[in-house]
Design a protein around this motif. Structure first.
Motif: not given
Length: 168
Positions: A37-44, A46-52, A135-147
Motif C-alpha cells: 500500500y502507498t503511504e497515503a493509503q496507509q495514512e487513510a 490508520i485514520a479510519a478508526i477513531g479511538e472511541d 483460507y481461499v480467496a472468494q472475491q477482490r474488493n476495493t473500499v474507499p477510505l477518505g480520499d
C-alpha cells in the motif's frame, strides 16, 4: 543449545486495552504494509478508526489480546460467529507465532459457536498468511477510505479442514 521462544499468551480484551490495541494497529499498518500500500493509503487506513469507535468495535466483538511476557503484542476479533474482523500484530512480534495463536483461537471459538466456515477481509499484506492457513480467496474488493481506495480480498475457510501441506 538454542533458546525457545515463549508461546504467546491469550486473554480477553478489556476496555483499558484500547490504547495499546490502537498503537498495535497503527504500528502494524505503518511498518508492515509498505510493500502493498502507498503511504497515503496507509495514512487513510490508520485514520479510519477513531479511538472511541475502536473501543466500541472491539468491545462489541469477541476480542482476544495476545501477550509475550505479559506485554500485549497483538489482537484479533471475531464478529458474530463466523467473521474475523480484525487481526493485527505489532511489528516487533512478527514471526513469533502471535498471529497463528490468535487465528487458532478464533477458529476454535467460531467452531464452538456453530460456525462451519470462517470469513475475513484480508489485506494484501496478510493474504499469504491466510492462504497458508487454508483460507481461499472468494472475491477482490476495493473500499474507499477518505480520499484513498484500498484493495483487500474476502477469504473463507471451511472449519475442520487441514490446509494442504500443513502438519497433521
Amino acid at each position: 543449545m538454542g533458546q525457545t521462544m515463549p508461546k504467546p499468551g491469550l486473554r480477553p480484551f478489556l476496555p483499558a486495552d484500547t490504547p495499546v490495541c490502537a498503537a498495535i494497529y497503527e504500528a502494524s499498518i505503518a511498518e508492515l504494509t509498505g510493500d502493498d500500500y502507498t503511504e497515503a493509503q496507509q495514512e487513510a487506513w490508520i485514520a479510519a478508526i477513531g479511538e472511541d469507535d475502536f473501543a466500541a468495535r472491539l468491545g462489541k466483538q469477541l476480542t482476544l489480546i495476545a501477550t509475550l511476557q505479559e506485554t500485549p503484542v497483538g489482537f484479533a476479533s471475531l464478529k458474530g460467529k463466523d467473521h474475523i474482523d480484525l487481526l493485527f500484530v505489532h511489528p516487533s512480534a512478527i514471526g513469533q507465532g502471535v498471529a497463528s495463536s490468535l487465528c487458532d483461537a478464533l477458529e476454535k471459538l467460531a467452531g464452538a459457536r456453530g460456525a462451519t466456515k470462517l470469513t475475513a477481509e484480508v489485506s494484501d499484506t496478510a493474504h499469504r498468511f491466510f492462504t497458508k492457513r487454508g483460507y481461499v480467496a472468494q472475491q477482490r474488493n476495493t473500499v474507499p477510505l477518505g480520499d484513498e481506495w484500498l484493495g483487500h480480498t474476502t477469504m473463507q475457510k471451511t472449519l475442520g479442514e487441514t490446509p494442504k501441506g500443513a502438519p497433521q
